[in-house]
Structures are given as structure tokens and as C-alpha cells.
Write a protein that holds these residues in place. Structure first.
Motif, PDB file in Angstrom:
ATOM      1  N   LYS A  53       0.827  -1.205   0.000  1.00  0.00           N
ATOM      2  CA  LYS A  53       0.000   0.000   0.000  1.00  0.00           C
ATOM      3  C   LYS A  53       0.863   1.258   0.000  1.00  0.00           C
ATOM      4  O   LYS A  53       0.507   2.271  -0.604  1.00  0.00           O
ATOM      5  CB  LYS A  53      -0.926   0.000   1.222  1.00  0.00           C
ATOM      6  CG  LYS A  53      -2.004  -1.083   1.169  1.00  0.00           C
ATOM      7  CD  LYS A  53      -2.936  -0.978   2.375  1.00  0.00           C
ATOM      8  CE  LYS A  53      -4.045  -2.030   2.295  1.00  0.00           C
ATOM      9  NZ  LYS A  53      -4.966  -1.957   3.465  1.00  0.00           N
ATOM     10  N   GLU A  54       1.978   1.209   0.687  1.00  0.00           N
ATOM     11  CA  GLU A  54       2.917   2.333   0.728  1.00  0.00           C
ATOM     12  C   GLU A  54       4.320   1.818   0.424  1.00  0.00           C
ATOM     13  O   GLU A  54       5.156   1.678   1.314  1.00  0.00           O
ATOM     14  CB  GLU A  54       2.878   3.027   2.093  1.00  0.00           C
ATOM     15  CG  GLU A  54       1.525   3.643   2.423  1.00  0.00           C
ATOM     16  CD  GLU A  54       1.534   4.343   3.769  1.00  0.00           C
ATOM     17  OE1 GLU A  54       2.607   4.812   4.178  1.00  0.00           O
ATOM     18  OE2 GLU A  54       0.462   4.404   4.405  1.00  0.00           O
ATOM     19  N   PRO A  55       4.595   1.519  -0.850  1.00  0.00           N
ATOM     20  CA  PRO A  55       5.883   0.914  -1.214  1.00  0.00           C
ATOM     21  C   PRO A  55       7.041   1.889  -1.058  1.00  0.00           C
ATOM     22  O   PRO A  55       6.882   3.101  -1.228  1.00  0.00           O
ATOM     23  CB  PRO A  55       5.676   0.530  -2.683  1.00  0.00           C
ATOM     24  CG  PRO A  55       4.670   1.515  -3.189  1.00  0.00           C
ATOM     25  CD  PRO A  55       3.734   1.745  -2.026  1.00  0.00           C
ATOM     26  N   ILE A  56       8.204   1.351  -0.751  1.00  0.00           N
ATOM     27  CA  ILE A  56       9.391   2.194  -0.645  1.00  0.00           C
ATOM     28  C   ILE A  56       9.813   2.693  -2.027  1.00  0.00           C
ATOM     29  O   ILE A  56      10.394   3.772  -2.160  1.00  0.00           O
ATOM     30  CB  ILE A  56      10.543   1.407   0.032  1.00  0.00           C
ATOM     31  CG1 ILE A  56      11.699   2.354   0.346  1.00  0.00           C
ATOM     32  CG2 ILE A  56      11.020   0.262  -0.826  1.00  0.00           C
ATOM     33  CD1 ILE A  56      12.805   1.703   1.139  1.00  0.00           C
ATOM     34  N   THR A  57       9.518   1.918  -3.056  1.00  0.00           N
ATOM     35  CA  THR A  57       9.813   2.302  -4.439  1.00  0.00           C
ATOM     36  C   THR A  57       8.527   2.224  -5.249  1.00  0.00           C
ATOM     37  O   THR A  57       8.162   1.141  -5.728  1.00  0.00           O
ATOM     38  CB  THR A  57      10.871   1.374  -5.065  1.00  0.00           C
ATOM     39  OG1 THR A  57      12.021   1.335  -4.230  1.00  0.00           O
ATOM     40  CG2 THR A  57      11.266   1.856  -6.451  1.00  0.00           C
ATOM     41  N   PRO A  58       7.800   3.322  -5.396  1.00  0.00           N
ATOM     42  CA  PRO A  58       6.551   3.286  -6.178  1.00  0.00           C
ATOM     43  C   PRO A  58       6.843   2.916  -7.637  1.00  0.00           C
ATOM     44  O   PRO A  58       7.492   3.680  -8.359  1.00  0.00           O
ATOM     45  CB  PRO A  58       6.027   4.724  -6.062  1.00  0.00           C
ATOM     46  CG  PRO A  58       6.737   5.315  -4.883  1.00  0.00           C
ATOM     47  CD  PRO A  58       8.076   4.657  -4.845  1.00  0.00           C
ATOM     48  N   LEU A  59       6.392   1.742  -8.054  1.00  0.00           N
ATOM     49  CA  LEU A  59       6.705   1.272  -9.405  1.00  0.00           C
ATOM     50  C   LEU A  59       6.066   2.146 -10.480  1.00  0.00           C
ATOM     51  O   LEU A  59       6.518   2.145 -11.632  1.00  0.00           O
ATOM     52  CB  LEU A  59       6.242  -0.186  -9.563  1.00  0.00           C
ATOM     53  CG  LEU A  59       6.926  -1.201  -8.646  1.00  0.00           C
ATOM     54  CD1 LEU A  59       6.423  -2.607  -8.931  1.00  0.00           C
ATOM     55  CD2 LEU A  59       8.445  -1.142  -8.787  1.00  0.00           C
ATOM     56  N   ARG A  60       5.035   2.929 -10.107  1.00  0.00           N
ATOM     57  CA  ARG A  60       4.412   3.812 -11.091  1.00  0.00           C
ATOM     58  C   ARG A  60       5.388   4.895 -11.559  1.00  0.00           C
ATOM     59  O   ARG A  60       5.163   5.524 -12.594  1.00  0.00           O
ATOM     60  CB  ARG A  60       3.155   4.451 -10.507  1.00  0.00           C
ATOM     61  CG  ARG A  60       3.385   5.312  -9.272  1.00  0.00           C
ATOM     62  CD  ARG A  60       2.087   5.854  -8.710  1.00  0.00           C
ATOM     63  NE  ARG A  60       2.300   6.603  -7.475  1.00  0.00           N
ATOM     64  CZ  ARG A  60       2.390   6.046  -6.274  1.00  0.00           C
ATOM     65  NH1 ARG A  60       2.293   4.732  -6.156  1.00  0.00           N
ATOM     66  NH2 ARG A  60       2.591   6.788  -5.195  1.00  0.00           N
ATOM     67  N   MET A  61       6.449   5.125 -10.788  1.00  0.00           N
ATOM     68  CA  MET A  61       7.454   6.106 -11.201  1.00  0.00           C
ATOM     69  C   MET A  61       8.110   5.711 -12.516  1.00  0.00           C
ATOM     70  O   MET A  61       8.641   6.545 -13.246  1.00  0.00           O
ATOM     71  CB  MET A  61       8.536   6.253 -10.113  1.00  0.00           C
ATOM     72  CG  MET A  61       8.055   6.887  -8.834  1.00  0.00           C
ATOM     73  SD  MET A  61       7.668   8.641  -9.058  1.00  0.00           S
ATOM     74  CE  MET A  61       7.051   9.049  -7.422  1.00  0.00           C
ATOM     75  N   PHE A  62       8.091   4.414 -12.806  1.00  0.00           N
ATOM     76  CA  PHE A  62       8.745   3.928 -14.022  1.00  0.00           C
ATOM     77  C   PHE A  62       7.800   3.921 -15.223  1.00  0.00           C
ATOM     78  O   PHE A  62       8.214   3.547 -16.321  1.00  0.00           O
ATOM     79  CB  PHE A  62       9.278   2.511 -13.797  1.00  0.00           C
ATOM     80  CG  PHE A  62      10.364   2.439 -12.765  1.00  0.00           C
ATOM     81  CD1 PHE A  62      11.691   2.636 -13.114  1.00  0.00           C
ATOM     82  CD2 PHE A  62      10.068   2.190 -11.434  1.00  0.00           C
ATOM     83  CE1 PHE A  62      12.700   2.578 -12.164  1.00  0.00           C
ATOM     84  CE2 PHE A  62      11.064   2.122 -10.471  1.00  0.00           C
ATOM     85  CZ  PHE A  62      12.382   2.317 -10.843  1.00  0.00           C
ATOM     86  N   ALA A  63       6.548   4.323 -15.013  1.00  0.00           N
ATOM     87  CA  ALA A  63       5.590   4.298 -16.122  1.00  0.00           C
ATOM     88  C   ALA A  63       5.891   5.365 -17.161  1.00  0.00           C
ATOM     89  O   ALA A  63       5.638   5.187 -18.352  1.00  0.00           O
ATOM     90  CB  ALA A  63       4.165   4.480 -15.574  1.00  0.00           C
ATOM     91  N   ASP A  64       6.441   6.492 -16.724  1.00  0.00           N
ATOM     92  CA  ASP A  64       6.796   7.578 -17.641  1.00  0.00           C
ATOM     93  C   ASP A  64       8.136   7.261 -18.308  1.00  0.00           C
ATOM     94  O   ASP A  64       9.129   7.002 -17.621  1.00  0.00           O
ATOM     95  CB  ASP A  64       6.875   8.893 -16.864  1.00  0.00           C
ATOM     96  CG  ASP A  64       7.229  10.067 -17.773  1.00  0.00           C
ATOM     97  OD1 ASP A  64       6.316  10.605 -18.411  1.00  0.00           O
ATOM     98  OD2 ASP A  64       8.418  10.433 -17.822  1.00  0.00           O
ATOM     99  N   ARG A  65       8.194   7.302 -19.635  1.00  0.00           N
ATOM    100  CA  ARG A  65       9.409   6.906 -20.345  1.00  0.00           C
ATOM    101  C   ARG A  65      10.573   7.847 -20.060  1.00  0.00           C
ATOM    102  O   ARG A  65      11.723   7.409 -19.972  1.00  0.00           O
ATOM    103  CB  ARG A  65       9.153   6.824 -21.856  1.00  0.00           C
ATOM    104  CG  ARG A  65       8.803   8.148 -22.526  1.00  0.00           C
ATOM    105  CD  ARG A  65       8.567   7.941 -24.023  1.00  0.00           C
ATOM    106  NE  ARG A  65       9.764   7.506 -24.708  1.00  0.00           N
ATOM    107  CZ  ARG A  65       9.768   6.923 -25.909  1.00  0.00           C
ATOM    108  NH1 ARG A  65       8.632   6.672 -26.532  1.00  0.00           N
ATOM    109  NH2 ARG A  65      10.902   6.575 -26.469  1.00  0.00           N
ATOM    110  N   ASN A  66      10.296   9.151 -19.890  1.00  0.00           N
ATOM    111  CA  ASN A  66      11.377  10.082 -19.605  1.00  0.00           C
ATOM    112  C   ASN A  66      11.994   9.814 -18.237  1.00  0.00           C
ATOM    113  O   ASN A  66      13.217   9.838 -18.075  1.00  0.00           O
ATOM    114  CB  ASN A  66      10.871  11.525 -19.667  1.00  0.00           C
ATOM    115  CG  ASN A  66      10.489  11.934 -21.074  1.00  0.00           C
ATOM    116  OD1 ASN A  66      11.178  11.614 -22.036  1.00  0.00           O
ATOM    117  ND2 ASN A  66       9.377  12.639 -21.209  1.00  0.00           N
ATOM    118  N   ARG A  67      11.129   9.549 -17.252  1.00  0.00           N
ATOM    119  CA  ARG A  67      11.643   9.301 -15.913  1.00  0.00           C
ATOM    120  C   ARG A  67      12.415   7.975 -15.884  1.00  0.00           C
ATOM    121  O   ARG A  67      13.502   7.890 -15.294  1.00  0.00           O
ATOM    122  CB  ARG A  67      10.495   9.275 -14.905  1.00  0.00           C
ATOM    123  CG  ARG A  67      10.943   9.370 -13.455  1.00  0.00           C
ATOM    124  CD  ARG A  67       9.764   9.578 -12.523  1.00  0.00           C
ATOM    125  NE  ARG A  67       9.019  10.761 -12.911  1.00  0.00           N
ATOM    126  CZ  ARG A  67       7.786  10.750 -13.396  1.00  0.00           C
ATOM    127  NH1 ARG A  67       7.140   9.596 -13.533  1.00  0.00           N
ATOM    128  NH2 ARG A  67       7.174  11.858 -13.743  1.00  0.00           N
TER     129      ARG A  67
END
Length: 515
Positions: A263-277
């Protein structure tokens, strides 16, 4: 109204701003300086640590990796702890742990004792560093005062490396390598004494600790790094080498599964959804991997082959910090006009050129041609990328997730450095074995009786023979480093797609940079 009345009228848990923000900023900046300079101050002392504690060259990499792996793996958890438990309290805990670990590192008599101390230092740094940055928002009101505080924090982060090079050289040469650790003790004690007096506590927030995510990611990466370093000494068929890689696969797969369900991950995997990020994370991982390996092996080259003293070695690296600062300033100034991609492409291309140049290093290379020239090219390329990657990583992220986005980039830098150094060590280890087998017959034919007796004791070729082996291993290792920079260049070319309309947002999200 008295101070006691002000405190009484505040809401429970609300932050209280201290009466001397200048002292508070000095305390926060001292913490960041201590954490940032730790890498370079220890690097200069590595050859002396190797001699004193009898590290092999491959095992010596753990003096760097034990710190960076722990620091990078626990960095986001440290920031979360500050939000949940109170930033000042967590900040002081991190400083106390870092200070104690520094004392233990200076007292180490065996390699395992130093490595254990480095792990504790990494834990303390991971707790203190993100909390120190967050404490600026607690201590300083929004506006010019807070911006000036961020400026001081950024200046300390940028200058810490250069200060570490000089101080590491002076402490090692004038006193002893142990003082690169002991020097942290009085600084840490002063911070611990002043923090509760001049720094206000922050408001606590509810939340959960993702202990499972932090543990599986840190131990998984440590297993991966150990596998590469073990392979350098024992080969790829060694049972421990295979077991380490297997454990890494299992643990890192478990980490991905845990993060996808937490529910509160240390590494939010959604951060990798954006190709630039995602692209910026890959570029930082690749360039940090090359950079950490380059500095580690060039330190050994200038002291063991060129015969530089620790102070001379520290001075030899100072020009690199200057060109990194120049590149960072240039990119920060023109980023809104040209966007991030040209700086990423140019910076990564310069990194490739500098590292490729360093593959030509030999035992007869001079400092100017074999060390300084390629390092300046590489350093300027890194400078172009540092600010650019930081700004792009937080572009388009919600305000409450900006810390996680930039923290993840910092973690990529630390973990990438450890992984890259281990890969270079594997290549280096194989190369020196091959070169030693070529140099050994020549040594047995031409070496003196004293040299042969020393070889029988240490199994290391002395003098010119040993220099040729070391230089050859370093030059081959830089082939792997150049390949990492090529990956960064390809990612910048193929993945990064930032539109012109994004530039205003990019300019507005630039923070104090990365440590």
C-alpha cells in the motif's frame, strides 16, 4: 506573548521554528557535508587501507560498495522514517549511527570489521541525509529564506567531493588512514548536541514502513554485487558465485512483487511508467556505474603506479570537480532554452569519449595524457547530466511524490555505482590474471632473489612487472565502463522525449540537486 505561550498555542505535533535559523542551517549543512565527502575522503585512503588490513584489490571494492549499497538501498526508507517518526528525531538517530560507525571504522583491525562499520555508516547516512534536506522545509519559511537555505545545501553537496579529496589526502599523509573515519566523530557529536537546541521537530504523519521492500532490494543487490566480485577471484563456475546470482534473482523478484502489492511501497513502481523518468534512471544508473569504477581504479593507478602521495592524489582529482561544476552550471543556465535531451546526449557522448580514452592507459602513461585528459572530458559530461537528470526525474510528478522521484534517482546513483564497480572488478580480475601469466616467466628469469622471495610471500608481482599487470587490468576494465556509458547514450537518444512545452515545468522543479 512569551515563547511558552506560543508553544502552548500551537497545534499538537506542529513544527516549531527555532530562533536562530543560521545555526540550524549550519547543523543541517554539516550533516550533508559529512555524508557527501565520505566517499571521496575514503577513496584517497584506499591504497593505505589495502596495505594495512591486507585486502586484495578485488575485495577492496567492498570498502566502497558496503557503504553505497546500504546507503542507496535504505535511502527512501530513511526519508519515510522522518515523515512518520519526526524528522529531527530521525536525523539525530542517523547522525549518531554514522558517528559510531565512523569510530568503529577507524578502530578496525580486520577487513570484516571495517566492512561492518561501512555498512553501519551507510545505514546512518541513509537515515540522516534525506531527513536533513526535509528539515530545511521545517526550519525555514517558504520564500527567499528557504531558497537561500536550499542554495547552501546544494553548494555543500557539490563541494563536498572536492573537500573530501583534499582532506582525505592530508589526513592520510600527515596522520594515518584511520583519521578519514575519526574526523567524523567530533563533527557528529557537535551536530548531536546542537540539533535539539536549534532545530525544530516536524509534524508527524501516519504511514507504514516498507521493511520487506527495503530488505529484499538491499540484500538482493548485495548478492548480485558479491556474485560479480566472487567471479573475479574464483570464476563463474564457483558454487558461491552461482549461489549469489541465484539469491539475487530470487530476492530482486520478491522485491518487485512486494512493491507491486504494498500500500505504501518504498519504491513506487508507477514512477517507471513515464518513459522520460525511466530513461533518466537508466542513464544515472549507467553513468554512476562507470564513474564509481573510474575513480576507484584511477586512485589505485596514481598512487601505486605513478607513485603519488595521498595529498598529490587528492590534488590530481581536483580539476575534475571543477569541470563537473562548470558542466552543471552550463546545463542549469541553458536547460529552459534547449531542453534536457541535448545535454543528456552531449554529456553521455563525452563520457563515452573519456572512458574510451582511458582504455589506452599503460604503466608508462603520464598523469596529463593518461589520467587528467580523459577525466576532464568525462567530468564535463557528467556535469552536463547531473542537473538535467534531476530536473527531468521530477518533471510531471505530483508535489507530494517529488521527494520519492528525486530520492529514487539518488538511490540509482548509489546502487549503480556499486553494481558498476563490481562489474569492472570482474573484468579487471580476469585481465590481471591473464597479464600476470604473461609477466611471470619474464619475472622468474630477470627478478632478483629478494623480489622472488617477496613474490612467494604475497603472490603479487613487484615493481615494473606489477605495474604492468595493474595498468593492463585497469585499461581492460575501462572497456566495460565505456560500454556502460554507451548504454546511457543510447537511452538518451532512443528513450528521452521531452517536449518544448515541458520546459517551463522543468525549470520550475529544479531543486538543490543530488548528493
Amino acid at each position: 506573548m512569551t515563547t511558552s505561550q506560543l508553544i502552548k498555542d500551537q497545534k499538537p505535533g506542529a513544527a516549531r521554528r527555532g530562533g536562530r535559523p543560521g545555526v540550524a542551517l549550519a547543523v543541517i549543512a554539516a550533516c550533508q557535508l559529512m555524508v557527501v565527502l565520505d566517499a571521496t575522503i575514503v577513496n584517497i585512503a584506499l591504497p593505505h587501507i589495502q596495505d594495512a588490513l591486507q585486502f586484495s584489490t578485488t575485495d577492496l571494492t567492498w570498502v566502497v560498495s558496503a557503504y553505497t549499497l546500504t546507503f542507496g538501498g535504505l535511502l527512501l526508507l530513511g526519508g519515510r522514517a522522518g515523515d512518520i517518526l519526526g524528522r529531527r528525531r530521525v536525523f539525530m538517530t542517523g547522525i549518531l549511527l554514522f558517528t559510531l560507525a565512523s569510530l568503529l571504522g577507524g578502530l578496525a583491525q580486520e577487513p570484516w570489521q571495517l566492512l561492518a562499520a561501512r555498512v553501519l555508516q551507510g545505514m546512518g547516512g541513509a537515515i540522516a541525509s534525506p531527513t536533513a534536506l526535509a528539515l530545511i522545509t521545517t526550519t525555514f519559511p517558504e520564500g527567499p529564506e528557504r531558497n537561500r537555505a536550499f542554495g547552501v545545501f546544494a553548494a555543500v553537496s557539490a563541494g563536498g567531493g572536492a573537500i573530501g579529496l583534499l582532506s582525505g589526502g592530508m589526513l592520510t599523509e600527515w596522520l594515518d588512514w584511520r583519521w578519514v573515519f575519526f574526523v567524523n566523530v567530533p563533527i557528529g557529536l557537535v551536530i548531536i548536541l546542537l540539533a535539539p537546541v536549534y532545530i525544530s521537530e516536524s509534524e508527524r504523519h501516519s504511514g507504514r514502513f516498507d521493511i520487506a521492500g527495503a530488505a529484499t532490494s538491499t540484500v538482493g543487490m548485495a548478492s548480485l554485487v558479491y556474485g560479480f566480485i566472487r567471479a573475479a577471484d574464483e570464476g563463474w563456475r564457483d558454487s558461491l558465485t552461482i549461489g549469489s546470482f541465484g539469491a539475487a534473482v530470487v530476492l530482486l523478484s520478491a522485491f518487485a512483487l512486494i512493491e507491486s502489492r504494498a500500500k505504501e511501497p518504498i519504491t513506487p513502481l508507477r514512477m517507471f511508467a513515464d518513459r522520460n523518468r525511466s530513461g533518466t534512471y537508466v542513464i544515472m544508473l549507467s553513468l554512476a556505474a562507470a564513474m564509481f569504477g573510474m575513480f576507484f581504479y584511477i586512485v589505485l593507478f596514481v598512487q601505486n603506479v605513478l607513485g603519488y602521495s595521498p595529498i598529490q592524489a587528492g590534488l590530481a582529482f581536483l580539476p575534475v570537480t571543477v569541470v563537473i561544476a562548470l558542466g552543471a552550471g552550463l546545463s542549469q543556465r541553458f536547460l529552459p532554452r534547449f531542453g534536457p535531451k541535448p545535454f543528456m546526449l552531449t554529456g553521455s557522448a563525452l563520457a563515452v569519449i573519456g572512458l574510451t580514452w582511458q582504455t589506452m592507459i599503460t604503466s608508462s602513461s603520464s598523469y596529463a595524457g593518461g589520467v587528467l585528459g580523459p577525466m576532464l572530458v568525462f567530468g564535463f559530461g557528467m556535469g552536463l547530466n547531473f542537473v538535467t537528470l534531476t530536473v527531468t526525474a521530477v518533471s510531471g510528478v505530483a508535489q507530494h511524490e517529488a521527494g520519492a522521484a528525486s530520492g529514487l534517482l539518488n538511490a540509482m546513483q548509489q546502487v549503480g555505482g556499486s553494481l558498476g564497480l563490481s562489474i569492472l572488478t570482474t573484468v579487471f580480475g580476469s585481465a590481471i590474471k591473464d597479464e600476470a601469466s604473461k609477466q611471470l616467466p619474464k619475472f622468474l628469469a630477470d627478478g632478483s632473489a629478494e623480489q622472488k622471495a617477496e613474490f612467494a610471500k604475497t603472490h603479487q608481482l613487484p615493481g615494473t612487472w606489477g605495474h604492468e599487470v595493474l595498468a593492463h587490468g585497469i585499461s581492460v576494465g575501462f572497456i566495460a565502463a565505456a560500454a556502460m556509458a554507451v548504454l546511457a547514450l543510447a537511452t538518451a537518444w532512443l528513450v528521452i522525449r521531452v517536449r518544448k512545452s515541458d520546459l517551463e515545468a522543468l525549470a520550475g522543479t529544479a531543486g538543490p540537486g543530488i548528493g
